[in-house]
Design a protein around this motif. Structure first.
Motif, PDB file in Angstrom:
ATOM      1  N   TYR A   3       0.805  -1.228   0.000  1.00  0.00           N
ATOM      2  CA  TYR A   3       0.000   0.000   0.000  1.00  0.00           C
ATOM      3  C   TYR A   3       0.838   1.280   0.000  1.00  0.00           C
ATOM      4  O   TYR A   3       0.595   2.174  -0.835  1.00  0.00           O
ATOM      5  CB  TYR A   3      -0.977  -0.004   1.173  1.00  0.00           C
ATOM      6  CG  TYR A   3      -1.672   1.311   1.394  1.00  0.00           C
ATOM      7  CD1 TYR A   3      -2.519   1.851   0.409  1.00  0.00           C
ATOM      8  CD2 TYR A   3      -1.492   2.034   2.571  1.00  0.00           C
ATOM      9  CE1 TYR A   3      -3.159   3.051   0.606  1.00  0.00           C
ATOM     10  CE2 TYR A   3      -2.131   3.240   2.765  1.00  0.00           C
ATOM     11  CZ  TYR A   3      -2.961   3.753   1.788  1.00  0.00           C
ATOM     12  OH  TYR A   3      -3.586   4.955   1.981  1.00  0.00           O
ATOM     13  N   PRO A   4       1.846   1.433   0.878  1.00  0.00           N
ATOM     14  CA  PRO A   4       2.615   2.688   0.863  1.00  0.00           C
ATOM     15  C   PRO A   4       3.278   2.948  -0.486  1.00  0.00           C
ATOM     16  O   PRO A   4       3.252   4.074  -0.995  1.00  0.00           O
ATOM     17  CB  PRO A   4       3.651   2.482   1.978  1.00  0.00           C
ATOM     18  CG  PRO A   4       3.033   1.474   2.886  1.00  0.00           C
ATOM     19  CD  PRO A   4       2.288   0.544   1.983  1.00  0.00           C
ATOM     20  N   GLU A   5       3.856   1.901  -1.075  1.00  0.00           N
ATOM     21  CA  GLU A   5       4.523   2.034  -2.370  1.00  0.00           C
ATOM     22  C   GLU A   5       3.523   2.381  -3.477  1.00  0.00           C
ATOM     23  O   GLU A   5       3.767   3.272  -4.312  1.00  0.00           O
ATOM     24  CB  GLU A   5       5.241   0.728  -2.706  1.00  0.00           C
ATOM     25  CG  GLU A   5       5.756   0.625  -4.134  1.00  0.00           C
ATOM     26  CD  GLU A   5       6.049  -0.802  -4.537  1.00  0.00           C
ATOM     27  OE1 GLU A   5       6.132  -1.043  -5.765  1.00  0.00           O
ATOM     28  OE2 GLU A   5       6.189  -1.674  -3.655  1.00  0.00           O
ATOM     29  N   LEU A   6       2.383   1.686  -3.482  1.00  0.00           N
ATOM     30  CA  LEU A   6       1.378   1.931  -4.521  1.00  0.00           C
ATOM     31  C   LEU A   6       0.783   3.330  -4.385  1.00  0.00           C
ATOM     32  O   LEU A   6       0.533   4.002  -5.392  1.00  0.00           O
ATOM     33  CB  LEU A   6       0.283   0.871  -4.438  1.00  0.00           C
ATOM     34  CG  LEU A   6       0.686  -0.529  -4.897  1.00  0.00           C
ATOM     35  CD1 LEU A   6      -0.412  -1.540  -4.562  1.00  0.00           C
ATOM     36  CD2 LEU A   6       0.982  -0.547  -6.394  1.00  0.00           C
ATOM     37  N   PHE A   7       0.557   3.751  -3.151  1.00  0.00           N
ATOM     38  CA  PHE A   7       0.018   5.098  -2.944  1.00  0.00           C
ATOM     39  C   PHE A   7       0.957   6.141  -3.542  1.00  0.00           C
ATOM     40  O   PHE A   7       0.525   7.037  -4.282  1.00  0.00           O
ATOM     41  CB  PHE A   7      -0.186   5.366  -1.449  1.00  0.00           C
ATOM     42  CG  PHE A   7      -0.748   6.731  -1.161  1.00  0.00           C
ATOM     43  CD1 PHE A   7      -2.125   6.920  -1.062  1.00  0.00           C
ATOM     44  CD2 PHE A   7       0.077   7.838  -1.009  1.00  0.00           C
ATOM     45  CE1 PHE A   7      -2.661   8.177  -0.809  1.00  0.00           C
ATOM     46  CE2 PHE A   7      -0.449   9.096  -0.762  1.00  0.00           C
ATOM     47  CZ  PHE A   7      -1.815   9.267  -0.657  1.00  0.00           C
ATOM     48  N   LEU A  10       1.142   5.900  -7.538  1.00  0.00           N
ATOM     49  CA  LEU A  10      -0.061   6.377  -8.204  1.00  0.00           C
ATOM     50  C   LEU A  10      -0.284   7.870  -7.959  1.00  0.00           C
ATOM     51  O   LEU A  10      -0.821   8.573  -8.815  1.00  0.00           O
ATOM     52  CB  LEU A  10      -1.267   5.558  -7.743  1.00  0.00           C
ATOM     53  CG  LEU A  10      -1.257   4.088  -8.183  1.00  0.00           C
ATOM     54  CD1 LEU A  10      -2.409   3.315  -7.547  1.00  0.00           C
ATOM     55  CD2 LEU A  10      -1.321   3.966  -9.697  1.00  0.00           C
ATOM     56  N   GLU A  11       0.152   8.345  -6.799  1.00  0.00           N
ATOM     57  CA  GLU A  11       0.028   9.765  -6.493  1.00  0.00           C
ATOM     58  C   GLU A  11       0.858  10.613  -7.453  1.00  0.00           C
ATOM     59  O   GLU A  11       0.443  11.705  -7.865  1.00  0.00           O
ATOM     60  CB  GLU A  11       0.478  10.015  -5.044  1.00  0.00           C
ATOM     61  CG  GLU A  11       0.281  11.430  -4.547  1.00  0.00           C
ATOM     62  CD  GLU A  11      -1.138  11.707  -4.064  1.00  0.00           C
ATOM     63  OE1 GLU A  11      -1.393  12.847  -3.651  1.00  0.00           O
ATOM     64  OE2 GLU A  11      -1.982  10.803  -4.127  1.00  0.00           O
ATOM     65  N   LYS A  12       2.023  10.094  -7.853  1.00  0.00           N
ATOM     66  CA  LYS A  12       2.920  10.852  -8.730  1.00  0.00           C
ATOM     67  C   LYS A  12       2.311  11.119 -10.098  1.00  0.00           C
ATOM     68  O   LYS A  12       2.635  12.123 -10.744  1.00  0.00           O
ATOM     69  CB  LYS A  12       4.246  10.093  -8.893  1.00  0.00           C
ATOM     70  CG  LYS A  12       5.135  10.106  -7.670  1.00  0.00           C
ATOM     71  CD  LYS A  12       6.410   9.313  -7.923  1.00  0.00           C
ATOM     72  CE  LYS A  12       7.310   9.308  -6.712  1.00  0.00           C
ATOM     73  NZ  LYS A  12       8.538   8.495  -6.928  1.00  0.00           N
ATOM     74  N   VAL A  13       1.471  10.207 -10.569  1.00  0.00           N
ATOM     75  CA  VAL A  13       0.934  10.345 -11.934  1.00  0.00           C
ATOM     76  C   VAL A  13      -0.549  10.692 -11.930  1.00  0.00           C
ATOM     77  O   VAL A  13      -1.189  10.675 -12.984  1.00  0.00           O
ATOM     78  CB  VAL A  13       1.167   9.049 -12.745  1.00  0.00           C
ATOM     79  CG1 VAL A  13       2.650   8.824 -12.957  1.00  0.00           C
ATOM     80  CG2 VAL A  13       0.551   7.834 -12.042  1.00  0.00           C
ATOM     81  N   HIS A 153      -5.135   4.939 -19.212  1.00  0.00           N
ATOM     82  CA  HIS A 153      -3.852   4.857 -18.503  1.00  0.00           C
ATOM     83  C   HIS A 153      -4.049   4.493 -17.033  1.00  0.00           C
ATOM     84  O   HIS A 153      -3.251   3.731 -16.461  1.00  0.00           O
ATOM     85  CB  HIS A 153      -3.090   6.168 -18.639  1.00  0.00           C
ATOM     86  CG  HIS A 153      -2.475   6.378 -19.985  1.00  0.00           C
ATOM     87  ND1 HIS A 153      -3.123   7.027 -21.006  1.00  0.00           N
ATOM     88  CD2 HIS A 153      -1.278   6.004 -20.494  1.00  0.00           C
ATOM     89  CE1 HIS A 153      -2.356   7.052 -22.083  1.00  0.00           C
ATOM     90  NE2 HIS A 153      -1.226   6.431 -21.795  1.00  0.00           N
ATOM     91  N   ASP A 154      -5.091   5.031 -16.418  1.00  0.00           N
ATOM     92  CA  ASP A 154      -5.392   4.669 -15.027  1.00  0.00           C
ATOM     93  C   ASP A 154      -5.668   3.169 -14.902  1.00  0.00           C
ATOM     94  O   ASP A 154      -5.154   2.501 -13.990  1.00  0.00           O
ATOM     95  CB  ASP A 154      -6.622   5.439 -14.525  1.00  0.00           C
ATOM     96  CG  ASP A 154      -6.287   6.823 -14.015  1.00  0.00           C
ATOM     97  OD1 ASP A 154      -5.096   7.202 -14.034  1.00  0.00           O
ATOM     98  OD2 ASP A 154      -7.217   7.539 -13.609  1.00  0.00           O
ATOM     99  N   GLU A 155      -6.482   2.631 -15.817  1.00  0.00           N
ATOM    100  CA  GLU A 155      -6.843   1.214 -15.736  1.00  0.00           C
ATOM    101  C   GLU A 155      -5.612   0.331 -15.904  1.00  0.00           C
ATOM    102  O   GLU A 155      -5.478  -0.715 -15.252  1.00  0.00           O
ATOM    103  CB  GLU A 155      -7.903   0.860 -16.780  1.00  0.00           C
ATOM    104  CG  GLU A 155      -9.178   1.700 -16.745  1.00  0.00           C
ATOM    105  CD  GLU A 155      -9.975   1.573 -15.452  1.00  0.00           C
ATOM    106  OE1 GLU A 155      -9.545   0.889 -14.518  1.00  0.00           O
ATOM    107  OE2 GLU A 155     -11.064   2.180 -15.378  1.00  0.00           O
TER     108      GLU A 155
END
Length: 286
Positions: A3-7, A10-13, A153-155
């Motif tokens: 979760y921390p890594e994915l957050f 995904l936050e960056k883009v 791109h999100d998907e």
């Protein structure tokens, strides 16, 4: 924990509804009522991330890491619905879905095995990536073309996130996870039956049957097939992109080449055979 890594990744883009959509480029001469109707149906379909999230949280109570990731997935999926609704609000308010229509796709899904559901939604993200790519090509109005590109791109990023949890499941559960993933993969990679297979088009509530798919609860239940076949023309070439994406990722996940659904089916059969009592190949293909 993922979760921390994915957050962070995904936050960056993450795109911004106000600043990253070129609202001022709207061209009213390049949009039709037919296209506006499809935007409305897609907005309502995206709203079904709400009951899907409720299902994930219920069926994955044992996995706080995955449930925490749902906060990111749910936010971004609901933003997909929101940006489509915002488009309609700005340029065609007569097509904005009502609150009743949105609430119509919120219903309780029956409990299902967590591993199979994870694989199903991974495949759904792969499929949506291509559906939205094709929708961006089909549309002629600049703003909605840009929106569908953002959604695609999100998907794709969501699919990569699910893949991380699938890889972890194999590390933890071994052949149980491989069997679950290959079972759904065989179905989803079969071009003869898989064209419209997506989590929103599958039966998920025995008590509500036959109105127990998200698509069946839309104001226009037959919309999806028309959208695919007659409007965005999601043909065999595009369907093959979906299949290739599923097989390519499963090849990496299982550590062996998978070119066709038949290859995946043979692999699944080998897993079933070694799972039989007395088999000596417990982890031979891991």
């Amino acid at each position: 924990m993922f979760y921390p890594e994915l957050f962070k990744s995904l936050e960056k883009v993450r795109w911004n509804l106000q600043d990253d959509v070129p609202w001022d480029q709207f061209d009213p001469d390049k949009i039709t009522d037919e296209q506006l109707h499809t935007i409305k149906m897609n907005a309502i379909t995206e709203w079904s991330a709400l009951p899907a999230t409720e299902m994930f949280l219920r069926d994955n109570r044992h996995d706080s890491d995955f449930c925490a990731f749902m906060s990111v997935w749910f936010y971004e999926e609901q933003k997909h619905a929101l940006v489509l609704i915002e488009y309609l609000n700005r340029f065609a308010p007569q097509f904005v879905p009502t609150e009743e229509e949105l609430h119509g796709v919120r219903f309780e899904f029956d409990p299902a095995p967590a591993l199979e559901t994870l694989m199903l939604h991974f495949c759904g993200e792969v499929r949506l990536t291509q559906w939205y790519r094709r929708a961006a090509e089909w549309h002629t109005e600049p703003v909605i073309k840009h929106i569908y590109s953002l959604l695609s791109h999100d998907e794709a990023r969501h699919g990569n996130a699910y893949l991380k949890f699938m890889r972890r499941a194999i590390d933890r559960c071994g052949d149980e996870a491989r069997l679950a993933f290959s079972k759904l993969g065989v179905l989803m990679a079969n071009t003869k039956v898989a064209k419209a297979l997506h989590p929103t088009n599958l039966h998920v509530s025995e008590a509500a049957f036959p109105n127990d798919t998200v698509q069946s609860r839309l104001p226009d239940p037959g919309w999806l097939e028309r959208w695919l076949d007659e409007q965005i023309s999601f043909d065999r070439e595009w369907e093959q992109k979906v299949v290739n994406g599923i097989l390519r990722n499963l090849s990496s996940l299982f550590g062996l080449p998978l070119q066709t659904a038949k290859d995946l089916s043979r692999y699944r059969k080998s897993l079933l055979e070694r799972a039989q009592p007395g088999s000596n190949g417990a982890d031979a293909m891991a």
